[in-house]
Design an enzyme around this catalytic site. Structure first.
Site, PDB file in Angstrom:
ATOM      1  N   LYS A 263      30.606  46.445  40.756  1.00 49.29           N
ATOM      2  CA  LYS A 263      30.166  46.419  42.159  1.00 49.29           C
ATOM      3  C   LYS A 263      30.437  47.739  42.888  1.00 49.29           C
ATOM      4  CE  LYS A 263      28.945  41.980  42.113  1.00 49.29           C
ATOM      5  NZ  LYS A 263      27.554  41.548  42.268  1.00 49.29           N
TER       6      LYS A 263
ATOM      7  N   GLU B 241      28.283  40.427  52.114  1.00 47.67           N
ATOM      8  CA  GLU B 241      28.600  39.081  51.643  1.00 47.67           C
ATOM      9  C   GLU B 241      29.392  39.246  50.357  1.00 47.67           C
ATOM     10  OE1 GLU B 241      26.024  40.696  50.687  1.00 47.67           O
ATOM     11  OE2 GLU B 241      26.054  40.325  48.531  1.00 47.67           O
TER      12      GLU B 241
ATOM     13  N   SER C 188      31.364  43.139  32.905  1.00 46.56           N
ATOM     14  CA  SER C 188      31.098  43.560  34.281  1.00 46.56           C
ATOM     15  C   SER C 188      32.347  43.620  35.157  1.00 46.56           C
ATOM     16  CB  SER C 188      30.069  42.625  34.914  1.00 46.56           C
ATOM     17  OG  SER C 188      30.516  41.286  34.849  1.00 46.56           O
TER      18      SER C 188
HETATM   19  C1  LIG Z   1      32.596  40.766  37.608  1.00 50.52           C
HETATM   20  C2  LIG Z   1      31.292  40.281  38.091  1.00 50.52           C
HETATM   21  N1  LIG Z   1      30.263  40.182  37.244  1.00 50.52           N
HETATM   22  C3  LIG Z   1      29.067  39.723  37.630  1.00 50.52           C
HETATM   23  C4  LIG Z   1      28.831  39.311  38.928  1.00 50.52           C
HETATM   24  C5  LIG Z   1      27.500  38.733  39.265  1.00 50.52           C
HETATM   25  O1  LIG Z   1      26.697  39.582  40.033  1.00 50.52           O
HETATM   26  P1  LIG Z   1      25.475  40.367  39.418  1.00 50.52           P
HETATM   27  O2  LIG Z   1      24.620  39.377  38.705  1.00 50.52           O
HETATM   28  O3  LIG Z   1      24.813  40.964  40.591  1.00 50.52           O
HETATM   29  O4  LIG Z   1      26.002  41.385  38.482  1.00 50.52           O
HETATM   30  C6  LIG Z   1      29.865  39.403  39.858  1.00 50.52           C
HETATM   31  C7  LIG Z   1      29.645  38.978  41.251  1.00 50.52           C
HETATM   32  O5  LIG Z   1      30.470  38.781  42.041  1.00 50.52           O
HETATM   33  C8  LIG Z   1      31.122  39.894  39.425  1.00 50.52           C
HETATM   34  O6  LIG Z   1      32.144  39.978  40.275  1.00 50.52           O
END
Ligand SMILES: Cc1ncc(COP(=O)(O)O)c(C=O)c1O
Lengths: 259, 396
Positions: free
Chosen positions: B90, B112, B378
Site C-alpha cells: 500500500k 478509507e 503483499s
Molecule cells: C497486505 C494486503 N494485501 C492485500 C490487500 C488487498 O488489497 P488489494 O487487492 O488492493 O491489493 C490488502 C488490503 O488492505 C492488504 O493489506
C-alpha cells in the site's frame, strides 16, 4: 404534456417538492404519504428508491433507506404498489434512485414501467450527464421521462450552461457543499450562489435542495429560485408521526406559511 | 506498449468509467486532467523514486522460497512487499498519491482502510509531508485490526470508525466519499486500491506497477528470463494484483492468477468472492463486478481478512476476467489461516491474512516441477497475530 412542464407553466415561484423514502417508516407507508402530500399542497413529490450505499445522502436518508430495505421494499415491489397512483393524485411524481438498482432492473424496462405507472421524471445522482447523454438519453426521451440534473456551488459556470442545455424538467440546485441533511439558515455565501444562478437566466427552472428544513431556509431558497425540495426534514417528521396526514399538514404549513 | 489500458473515459472494455454525483465532478475532473502529466513529469518521477528507495525500502527482495518449493515440488518465489516500510504494498500507492495531492495544492487527506494497511500507509505519508489526515475505517475492522489503528493514531491521523452497513471496507469508502462531497476544495481522497471512479483505477495500477517492473529484472538476474510461468496474487480491490500483473498483461505466456476471499465458502452467504458470485453493476463510481441481490442492492460481504472483505473489485480485474486474461479462484478463511501458519513454520515469514489467500492456492493447483511461480506476498502478518492465534485450533 409532462406534468413537470405543466407545473412550471401554471405556477411560478414558491414551488415545494417533497422527497420521502419509499417503504419508510412502514412498508405500507408509500401510498398514504403520497396522498397526504398531494392533499396538503405539495407541488411535486419525489419517491426515493432506497439503496444500500447512498453516498450522496446524509445520516437521515441513510437511516430511512436502510430501514426501508429492512422492511422489504424493492424497486419491483414499489412499482407494483404505485400501479394505481394516478387515480389518487395528479401531482408530478419523480423517482429518485441510485444507478445500480435501476441498471439491475434494466434501463429500458425501468423507463417503460415508470412511464406506465405515471412517473414524470427521475433523479439518478450517480448517473453523470455524459453517461446519460451517450447511453440512455434516447430511452428517456422515448418514454417522455425527464431526467433531472444537479448543479452545485462547485459547478463551473461553463458546465452549468452545458447542463442547462442538456437538462430538462428543472435543475436541481444543490444548496451547499454537503450530502443531504438539514440546515437552520443559509449563510450569505449560499444566497450569493442562488442569486448568481438566477442572474444567469438559464432556460430551466431552478429548485434548491439539500439542507432546506424550515421556513427560513425555504424562504431563502425562494428569494432567488423557483422553489425548493425538502427531504431529510420531512423524513424526520415521519419518523415520529402518529398520523401521517396530520403530520404532513403541519409540516407543509409551517414550512411554507400557507394555511 | 500496453494494450490493456483505459480509454479516454476511463473504461477497460465494458468496465470502469466515472459514475459520480455532480458534487464530485470538479475534483474528479481535476484529477483526470492532471494525473498523467504529473505522474510523467521528471520532478515527480525523481521524487517518487527516491522516496520509494530511501523511505519505503524498495526494491523489495524477490525471495526464492526453498522449503516451500521443495514441499510443493515447483519453484516458488515470493515478492516481498511485506518488507516495505509500513509492511504492505500500500505504501507504493500512498507515496505516489501524496505527491500528486501536494502538486494539486490540496491540504487535507482522507482515506478509507480495511485491514488498516492503507490507513497506516496514508497516515505515514501524511506525517512525512506534514498534511492533515483522516482515515475512515469500518467499526468491525477497527476491532479486528487494532494494532494498525494504534499505529495510525501514533502517526497523527484521526481514525473515524464507521458504523453503517457491515462496519467494513465498503462502508468506509462510502463515508470517505461523503466527506469528500462535503469538503470539495481543500481535500484529496487518497484511495487505497484500483477501485473508484476514473482515474483512480489507472492511477493506482500505475503506482503499483513498480512491483512488476522490479520483478522483471530480479527474475532475469535469478533465472535468466524476465518472466515467470505463473503469477499469483490475492484480490480485495485488486491493487497488489494489478501491480504485479502490470508489465505482464500483454504477455499471454505468463499465467495470471487472482485469488479472492471465499470467506466461509462461495456456497454460503458469508463470502467476499466478487468474481465468483457478482454481476456487472455500479459501486463506488465504477462499473464492475459487484456482489448484489436480485434488486440491485449491494450485499454485505464477509471474509476473515479485512483487506479482502469488499463486495466489488477493480474494473481492470473485471476486464481481465472477462477477457480470460486472468484466472480467478476463491480461497476460504480456513485455507488462508492454514497457509499463513504453514509459511510461518516453513520459511519463517508471517504473512498478512490477505496474502495468505494467494499462498493457499498452492494446495489447490499443482504446478510443473520446472515452472517458476511468483507469489505476491503483499503484506506482513503482524496486524493479524491475534486472529491467527485465536484460530490456531483450526490449523494444528
Ligand atoms: C497486505 C494486503 N494485501 C492485500 C490487500 C488487498 O488489497 P488489494 O487487492 O488492493 O491489493 C490488502 C488490503 O488492505 C492488504 O493489506
Amino acid at each position: 404534456m409532462n406534468r413537470i412542464d405543466k407545473l412550471f407553466q401554471t405556477k411560478s415561484g414558491r414551488i415545494l417538492s417533497v422527497y420521502f423514502t419509499a417503504g419508510y417508516p412502514e412498508i405500507n407507508s408509500t401510498i398514504p404519504i403520497i396522498r397526504a402530500l398531494s392533499d396538503n399542497g405539495a407541488d411535486m413529490i419525489e419517491i426515493g428508491v432506497p439503496f444500500s450505499d447512498p453516498v450522496a445522502d446524509g445520516p437521515v436518508i441513510q437511516h430511512s433507506s436502510s430501514a426501508a430495505l429492512k422492511n422489504g421494499i424493492s424497486l419491483k415491489k414499489l412499482l407494483n404498489r404505485l400501479k394505481d397512483i394516478r387515480e389518487i393524485t395528479d401531482v408530478p411524481l419523480l423517482m429518485m434512485s441510485y444507478l445500480n438498482p435501476v441498471l439491475h432492473y434494466g434501463m429500458e424496462k425501468f423507463c417503460r414501467d415508470i412511464h406506465e405507472t405515471g412517473i414524470d421524471g427521475t433523479i439518478i445522482p450517480d448517473m453523470p450527464l455524459e453517461i446519460y447523454t451517450k447511453n440512455y438519453k434516447h430511452i428517456f426521451r422515448g418514454y417522455g421521462i425527464k431526467n433531472i440534473f444537479l448543479v452545485t456551488p462547485q459547478t463551473a459556470e461553463e458546465r452549468i450552461r452545458f447542463i442547462d442545455v442538456e437538462g430538462e424538467g428543472f435543475l436541481y440546485v444543490v444548496s451547499s457543499q454537503s450530502t443531504t441533511g438539514t440546515k437552520q439558515v443559509f449563510p450569505k455565501k449560499q444566497m450569493d450562489y442562488f442569486k448568481h444562478l438566477k442572474d444567469m437566466q438559464l432556460k430551466n427552472r431552478l429548485l434548491a435542495g439539500f439542507g432546506i428544513s424550515n421556513r427560513v431556509t425555504f424562504n431563502q431558497a425562494c428569494r432567488y429560485l423557483d422553489g425548493a425540495i425538502v427531504g431529510s426534514a420531512f423524513i424526520k417528521v415521519l419518523e415520529n408521526a402518529p398520523d401521517i396526514h396530520t403530520a404532513t399538514h403541519v409540516f407543509i404549513r409551517d414550512l411554507t406559511g400557507r394555511s | 506498449m500496453n494494450a490493456i489500458t483505459v480509454d479516454k473515459e476511463g473504461f477497460y472494455g465494458e468496465f470502469g468509467g466515472a459514475y459520480i454525483p455532480e458534487m464530485l465532478y470538479p475534483n474528479i475532473r481535476e484529477l483526470q486532467d492532471n494525473y498523467l502529466g504529473i505522474l510523467e513529469s521528471p520532478t515527480f518521477r525523481h521524487e517518487l523514486q527516491s522516496l520509494l528507495k530511501d523511505y519505503a525500502g524498495r526494491p523489495t527482495p524477490l525471495y526464492f522460497a526453498e522449503r516451500l518449493s521443495e514441499y510443493y515440488k515447483t519453484n516458488i518465489y515470493l515478492k516481498r512487499e511485506d518488507l516495505t516500510h509500513t509492511g504492505a504494498h500500500k505504501i507504493n500507492n500512498a507515496l505516489g498519491q501524496i505527491l500528486l495531492a501536494r502538486q494539486l495544492g490540496k491540504k487535507r487527506i482522507i482515506a478509507e482502510t480495511g485491514a488498516g494497511q492503507h490507513g497506516v500507509a496514508t497516515a505515514t505519508v501524511c506525517a512525512r509531508m506534514g498534511m492533515e489526515c483522516t482515515v475512515y475505517m469500518g467499526a468491525l475492522d477497527v476491532v479486528r485490526q487494532r494494532p494498525n489503528v494504534e499505529r495510525m493514531k501514533l502517526l497523527g491521523a484521526s481514525v473515524i470508525p464507521v458504523e453503517q452497513g457491515n462496519h467494513t471496507l465498503k462502508d468506509a469508502v462510502n463515508e470517505a466519499l461523503r466527506d469528500w462531497i462535503s469538503h470539495p476544495e481543500d481535500t484529496y481522497y487518497l484511495i487505497g486500491s484500483v477501485v473508484g471512479p476514473h482515474p483512480y483505477p489507472d492511477l493506482v495500477a500505475r503506482l503499483q506497477s513498480v512491483i512488476s517492473e522490479e520483478l522483471q529484472w530480479q527474475l532475469r538476474e535469478k533465472t535468466g528470463r524476465d518472466a515467470p510461468d505463473t503469477i499469483i496474487a490475492c484480490v480485495g480491490g485488486g491493487s497488489n494484483a494489478a501491480g504485479i500483473f502490470y508489465h505482464y498483461l500483454n504477455r499471454p505466456e505468463v499465467r495470471l492468477i487472482a485469488v479472492e476471499a471465499g470467506g466461509k465458502g462461495i456456497d454460503t452467504k458469508e463470502t467476499a468472492a466478487t468474481i465468483a458470485l457478482g454481476q456487472t453493476g455500479i459501486l463506488h463510481g465504477s462499473k464492475t463486478y459487484v456482489m448484489q441481490d436480485d434488486d440491485g442492492q449491494i450485499t454485505e460481504p464477509y471474509s476473515i481478512s479485512a483487506g479482502l472483505d469488499y463486495p466489488g473489485i477493480g474494473p481492470l480485474l473485471s476486464h481481465l476476467f472477462r477477457q480470460h486474461r486472468a484466472e480467478f479462484y476463491a480461497m476460504n478463511d480456513d485455507e488462508a489461516l492454514e497457509a499463513a501458519h504453514f509459511l510461518a513454520r516453513q520459511e519463517g515469514i508471517i504473512p498478512a491474512l490477505e496474502s495468505a489467500h494467494a499462498l493457499a492456492l498452492l494446495n489447490k493447483i499443482n504446478f510443473p516441477e520446472d515452472h517458476q511461480v511468483v507469489i505476491n506476498l503483499s503484506g506482513r502478518g503482524d496486524k493479524d497475530l491475534e486472529v491467527i492465534l485465536r484460530n490456531k485450533g483450526i490449523t494444528e
